[in-house]
Scaffold this motif. Structure first.
Motif, PDB file in Angstrom:
ATOM      1  N   GLU A  50       0.832  -1.209   0.000  1.00 23.92           N
ATOM      2  CA  GLU A  50       0.000   0.000   0.000  1.00 23.92           C
ATOM      3  C   GLU A  50       0.864   1.256   0.000  1.00 23.92           C
ATOM      4  OE1 GLU A  50      -3.146   0.431  -0.430  1.00 23.92           O
ATOM      5  OE2 GLU A  50      -3.542  -1.721  -0.588  1.00 23.92           O
ATOM      6  N   ARG A  51       1.973   1.262   0.761  1.00 23.35           N
ATOM      7  CA  ARG A  51       2.864   2.423   0.769  1.00 23.35           C
ATOM      8  C   ARG A  51       3.455   2.656  -0.624  1.00 23.35           C
ATOM      9  NH1 ARG A  51       4.900   0.119   5.512  1.00 23.35           N
ATOM     10  NH2 ARG A  51       6.875  -0.400   4.466  1.00 23.35           N
ATOM     11  N   ILE A  52       3.862   1.539  -1.267  1.00 19.18           N
ATOM     12  CA  ILE A  52       4.446   1.668  -2.614  1.00 19.18           C
ATOM     13  C   ILE A  52       3.418   2.243  -3.577  1.00 19.18           C
ATOM     14  CG2 ILE A  52       5.328   0.354  -4.578  1.00 19.18           C
ATOM     15  CD1 ILE A  52       6.573  -1.583  -2.543  1.00 19.18           C
ATOM     16  N   ILE A  53       2.178   1.718  -3.547  1.00 16.47           N
ATOM     17  CA  ILE A  53       1.131   2.207  -4.443  1.00 16.47           C
ATOM     18  C   ILE A  53       0.844   3.671  -4.182  1.00 16.47           C
ATOM     19  CG2 ILE A  53      -1.309   1.966  -5.028  1.00 16.47           C
ATOM     20  CD1 ILE A  53      -1.010  -1.047  -4.464  1.00 16.47           C
ATOM     21  N   ARG A  93       1.563   6.810  -6.892  1.00 15.83           N
ATOM     22  CA  ARG A  93       0.419   7.526  -7.464  1.00 15.83           C
ATOM     23  C   ARG A  93       0.584   9.043  -7.379  1.00 15.83           C
ATOM     24  NH1 ARG A  93      -5.290   5.088  -5.662  1.00 15.83           N
ATOM     25  NH2 ARG A  93      -5.912   6.590  -7.274  1.00 15.83           N
ATOM     26  N   LYS A  94       1.578   9.480  -6.626  1.00 20.09           N
ATOM     27  CA  LYS A  94       1.804  10.924  -6.525  1.00 20.09           C
ATOM     28  C   LYS A  94       2.319  11.456  -7.864  1.00 20.09           C
ATOM     29  CE  LYS A  94       2.824  10.881  -1.561  1.00 20.09           C
ATOM     30  NZ  LYS A  94       3.865  11.132  -0.529  1.00 20.09           N
ATOM     31  N   ARG A 149       1.169  11.220 -14.058  1.00 16.66           N
ATOM     32  CA  ARG A 149       0.577  10.375 -13.031  1.00 16.66           C
ATOM     33  C   ARG A 149       0.552   8.917 -13.517  1.00 16.66           C
ATOM     34  NH1 ARG A 149      -2.259  13.247  -9.119  1.00 16.66           N
ATOM     35  NH2 ARG A 149      -2.496  15.486  -9.570  1.00 16.66           N
ATOM     36  N   PHE A 150       0.999   8.048 -12.671  1.00 17.63           N
ATOM     37  CA  PHE A 150       0.888   6.614 -12.945  1.00 17.63           C
ATOM     38  C   PHE A 150       0.744   5.892 -11.617  1.00 17.63           C
ATOM     39  CE2 PHE A 150       5.360   7.550 -12.489  1.00 17.63           C
ATOM     40  CZ  PHE A 150       5.870   6.499 -11.755  1.00 17.63           C
ATOM     41  N   GLY A 151       0.478   4.667 -11.670  1.00 19.57           N
ATOM     42  CA  GLY A 151       0.283   3.894 -10.449  1.00 19.57           C
ATOM     43  C   GLY A 151       1.008   2.563 -10.533  1.00 19.57           C
ATOM     44  N   ALA A 152       0.576   1.616  -9.715  1.00 19.16           N
ATOM     45  CA  ALA A 152       1.240   0.309  -9.703  1.00 19.16           C
ATOM     46  C   ALA A 152       0.252  -0.765  -9.289  1.00 19.16           C
ATOM     47  CB  ALA A 152       2.425   0.318  -8.754  1.00 19.16           C
ATOM     48  N   SER A 153       0.398  -1.911  -9.908  1.00 20.51           N
ATOM     49  CA  SER A 153      -0.314  -3.118  -9.499  1.00 20.51           C
ATOM     50  C   SER A 153       0.727  -4.076  -8.943  1.00 20.51           C
ATOM     51  CB  SER A 153      -1.041  -3.749 -10.681  1.00 20.51           C
ATOM     52  OG  SER A 153      -2.016  -2.866 -11.195  1.00 20.51           O
ATOM     53  N   ILE A 154       0.407  -4.754  -7.839  1.00 18.22           N
ATOM     54  CA  ILE A 154       1.406  -5.573  -7.149  1.00 18.22           C
ATOM     55  C   ILE A 154       0.834  -6.955  -6.879  1.00 18.22           C
ATOM     56  CG2 ILE A 154       2.890  -5.781  -5.108  1.00 18.22           C
ATOM     57  CD1 ILE A 154       2.768  -2.746  -4.817  1.00 18.22           C
ATOM     58  N   GLY A 155       1.607  -7.953  -7.220  1.00 18.86           N
ATOM     59  CA  GLY A 155       1.273  -9.325  -6.870  1.00 18.86           C
ATOM     60  C   GLY A 155       2.232  -9.828  -5.808  1.00 18.86           C
TER      61      GLY A 155
END
Length: 859
Positions: free
Chosen positions: A522-525, A529-530, A540-546
């Motif tokens: 959650e911290r990474i996401i 997103r900032k 702006r971009f984000g991340a999906s994490i598995g």
């Protein structure tokens, strides 16, 4: 010497018996002697003395002329004569005065005269040495031949065409696994059936030539089936031994030998030889053999190549090779050869040679002396050109010297090289290669310490859009920013790597607390997103994490990486900018997807995908304006399935174009059948996937269907509309228009198609999405929005179709708003092709308003 033995010719007195005998003997031209009953040699004429004693005097006894082992037999013959035998004939060995041995045929017979009561016998000797030797040689030859046949395990055959008799030895049968009782083939044709099919023509021709006496076919080889069923190789040797008056063979004799083992050995040898030759060819090694006894030297082709020579050159010891030796090396090299040959020791050497073009080469040799079966002192060896190796070695030596002088500089360079090889050049994070090493290392440490492993697989969302719109420099900056965020949010002992374009992996030792991993994700996401400023743009971009983790002894780190990738895929499918843990549920979902994928492919093979149809109606007259084709899957276990049960998996499987094609073909067949029944259905619309529009062969396939212009339209989802189309799609859309196939935009109002796009495409119709239609009777804003879409359609001269019409009220409002065509449950539900004729003929949709309301209320 006894007085009764004469050592030379006698001259007896006239009238005596001896004298008479002497006179008789001298009259005979052939060798003749007189022997008395005591074995004494009484008389011998001149031919006898010439042939049997030469210039030597006669012995005292007749038996002294013969071999010691035969004297006893001679004495016995004389005794039988004394006892009354008429004659004696014996083959005896005679030893000449010079010690030579001869075989004689001795004929002994009594004569009438006697002296002093002695009985005399004539002795005539015939030399049969030559004949005896012939008999011995013949016997020895026959014995040798029999022994050779037995030891060689050769089967003898004898074909006597004159008598019709054929003989086959026991060994001949044994070779073929036959017993003496097994019957033979009755004819040549029957026997040829036992010959290998590939050899039959050859064998038939060889037998003909062998019978004709052709020496080229005296020996030939072929395969024949053994009684146990396998093939054996046979070497057939044969020759004609008898001919008739016209020269035709009447008897052919020969042998058959089982050479199966030899052929196998030859094949193995050939295989080994090919491998050896290939190895030598690849390595460039030349092989030679020298005979120090004869002075001959045999070089192979690669030896000539090494020394730059043609193969026609003659090589002898002390000649060609020695002439190539460098003057400074010649004496040492030749002395080395002589020393090791003398001591029969293997040795290696390296020397320089000067070729005829003046170039200098360095040759390395490995040599082994030996003595062959003829006692010749020989040497076999190998040469190969090591000039490049030596030059390289010298260069390396020089480099080593320089390296030692600049050790610190090179050590730093080595560290930089190692770092570069193991790190990403852009973000300076460890790369995939480094991650692979760390997976094994961390797995070993965790197995040793009893710890678990956690892996976070991170994929940046919307990175491609930034990279494509603002350029690669902007994309590089985003990647560097992401790497900085990952370093700043992880622990010191965590391992962070960039393994692909926009993919990162965090490898961490796990203490069994998934909540901490969730907080980290959650911290990474949140940080990613900032917004990031780049040349005046807020990117702006984000991340999906598995996430995948495991505890216990010996966790499989590579399987965890794969599990994390699966969880990442789940996170991206569920909306992105989120994290997902790998679980048994996800694993089962993958298995289920795989099963559905297999069933879809099988369903395509079985043609299980079928069309359903929903009729479309004119908004004012409620006349049928067309029919939309809907895909259904007639599943053998689960019955009729709608697209929501299989479409997503089919898209991932890239099977949607195939399903579209199958549905189109069946729909065209149904449409033509309705037309034949006179049903008033003027048009057919079918859904077409975006991927199918990429098919370069789409036009050819559609032409093959012979679609009548104006009767078919293709529905395209607005979400895949023209704003993102590539050249291939645009070309196919233009070609569809030329074929008379209209284009309709499906689910309009939910996507992102622009008015400019509509103008470019000029579709035949727009279909308002059912979600917008559903609230037109309850919301003024919704009616305004639908009305605006209808106005856009009218302005652009595009028909507007409202789908999802479920109530009579909606029919009225859409008619008042100016909508052209209606489609929905309020008028007709989707139905199989067999229900269409009855429904159309019944005019069931034209119910009074009250009845229609009642129908709607009960549905």
């Amino acid at each position: 010497m006894p007085s009764n033995v004469l050592s030379r010719p006698l001259e007896p007195g006239p009238g005596s018996d001896v004298g008479v005998l002497a006179a008789i003997l001298d009259a005979f031209p052939f060798p003749l002697a007189i022997v008395d009953s005591l074995g004494a040699l009484v008389l011998a004429n001149e031919p006898f003395q010439r042939d049997w004693t030469g210039n030597f005097s006669l012995p005292a006894t007749f038996s002294a002329l013969f071999h010691a082992d035969d004297r006893k037999e001679l004495d016995g013959r004389l005794q039988r004569l004394s006892s009354g035998s008429s004659s004696e004939l014996a083959e005896l060995r005679m030893t000449g005065p010079d010690g030579s041995g001869r075989w004689v045929l001795a004929l002994l017979a009594p004569v009438g005269g006697h002296a002093k009561s002695r009985t005399f016998f004539s002795a005539h000797l015939t030399d049969i040495t030559g004949r005896r030797r012939q008999f011995e040689e013949l016997a020895e030859r026959e014995s040798r031949w029999n022994n050779a046949l037995v030891s060689s395990v050769s089967g003898v055959w004898d074909h006597n065409y004159a008598t019709g008799q054929k003989y086959y030895s026991p060994v001949w049968r044994q070779i073929r696994g036959m017993s003496p009782e097994d019957p033979l083939a009755a004819t040549t044709e029957e026997w040829l059936e036992l010959v290998h099919p590939d050899d039959r023509n050859h064998v038939f021709h060889a037998i003909e030539r062998q019978n004709a006496g052709d020496p080229a076919y005296a020996v030939f080889e072929y395969r024949e089936r053994h009684k146990q069923g396998h093939w054996i190789w046979i070497e057939c040797r044969g020759a004609c031994v008898e001919w008739d008056g016209s020269g035709k063979a009447t008897r052919v004799v020969g042998t058959d030998t089982d050479i199966t083992a030899r052929k196998a050995a030859e094949e193995a040898m050939a295989k080994m030889s090919r491998r050896l030759d290939m190895a030598l060819e690849i390595s460039g090694i030349g092989v030679y053999e020298s005979d120090f006894t004869t002075g001959e030297v045999d070089w192979d082709e690669r030896m000539f190549r090494i020394y730059g020579l043609e193969k026609s050159e003659t090589v002898v010891i002390g000649g060609l090779w020695e002439s190539f030796l460098h003057p400074d090396d010649a004496e040492r090299v030749q002395a080395n050869v002589q020393t090791h040959i003398r001591n029969s020791e293997r040795f290696s050497d390296e020397y320089r040679v000067v070729l005829r073009d003046g170039s200098e080469r360095i040759v390395r040799t490995r040599t082994m002396p030996f003595v062959d079966g003829n006692g010749h002192q020989k040497m076999v060896g190998a040469n190969w050109d090591v000039t490049a190796d030596v030059m390289l070695h010298r260069e390396l030596e020089r480099a080593k010297t320089l390296a030692e002088a600049r050790n610190r500089e090179l050590e730093a360079a080595r560290s930089r090289i190692e770092h570069t090889a193991m790190h990403d050049y852009l973000t300076d994070l460890p790369n995939r290669r480094y991650l692979d090493e760390m997976l094994d290392r961390v797995a070993a440490e965790c197995a040793r310490d009893g710890q678990g492993i956690a892996i976070l697989h991170i994929d940046l969302d919307r990175f491609k859009q930034i990279n494509d719109t603002l350029g690669h420099s902007a994309g590089d900056m985003m990647l560097k920013h992401a790497a900085k965020v990952l370093r700043g949010t992880t622990r010191k002992d965590d391992f962070v790597a960039r393994i692909g374009g926009d993919e990162f992996v965090i490898l961490s030792k796990f203490q069994g607390e998934p909540r901490k991993l969730s907080n980290l994700a959650e911290r990474i996401i949140k940080e990613l997103r900032k917004p990031v400023s780049y040349e005046g743009h807020d990117c702006r971009f984000g991340a999906s994490i598995g996430i995948a983790c495991a505890t216990g002894t010996g966790p499989d780190a590579r399987q965890l990486l794969l599990n994390a990738d699966i969880a990442l895929y789940r996170a991206k499918n569920h909306g992105r900018n989120r994290h997902e843990f790998f679980s048994e549920e996800i694993h089962n979902e993958i298995i289920s997807t795989k099963r559905i994928s297999d069933e879809i492919l099988l369903g395509l093979e079985r043609r299980e995908f079928v069309p359903f149809y929903q009729l479309q109606f004119d908004a004012r007259s409620l006349d049928i304006t067309g029919v939309e084709t809907l895909a259904r899957w007639r599943h053998p276990e689960h019955g009729m399935l709608s697209p929501d049960k299989f479409l997503q998996t089919a898209e991932e499987l890239d099977a949607v174009p195939a399903i579209d094609g199958m549905i189109l073909r069946k729909a065209l067949a149904d449409f033509r059948e309705w037309a034949g029944q006179g049903l008033p259905i003027p048009k057919l619309s079918v859904n077409v996937s975006y991927r199918r529009l990429h098919d370069a062969a789409l036009l050819r396939k559609l032409k093959a269907l012979r679609i009548e212009p104006g009767t078919v339209s293709f529905e395209l989802l607005e979400s895949i509309f023209l704003d993102d189309c590539d050249d291939q799609v645009r070309k196919n859309l233009e070609r569809l228009g030329k074929l008379g196939i209209d284009i309709e935009i499906d689910d309009f109002g939910t996507g992102h198609a622009s008015v400019v796009s509509l103008l470019k495409l000029n579709p035949r119709a727009l279909k308002i999405d059912g979600e917008l239609v559903r609230l037109v009777s309850q919301s003024r804003e919704q009616r305004k929005l639908v009305g605006s879409i209808i106005e856009i359609g009218k302005t652009l001269n595009i028909r507007v179709v409202a789908e999802g019409v479920e109530t009579v009220e909606q029919i009225r409002i859409l008619r008042d708003l100016g909508c052209d065509v209606l489609q929905g449950y309020a008028l007709a539900r989707p139905m199989p092709p067999s229900d269409i004729p009855d429904f159309v003929r019944s005019n069931g949709w034209r119910l009074p308003n009250g009845a229609r309301k009642r129908q709607t209320a009960t549905e």
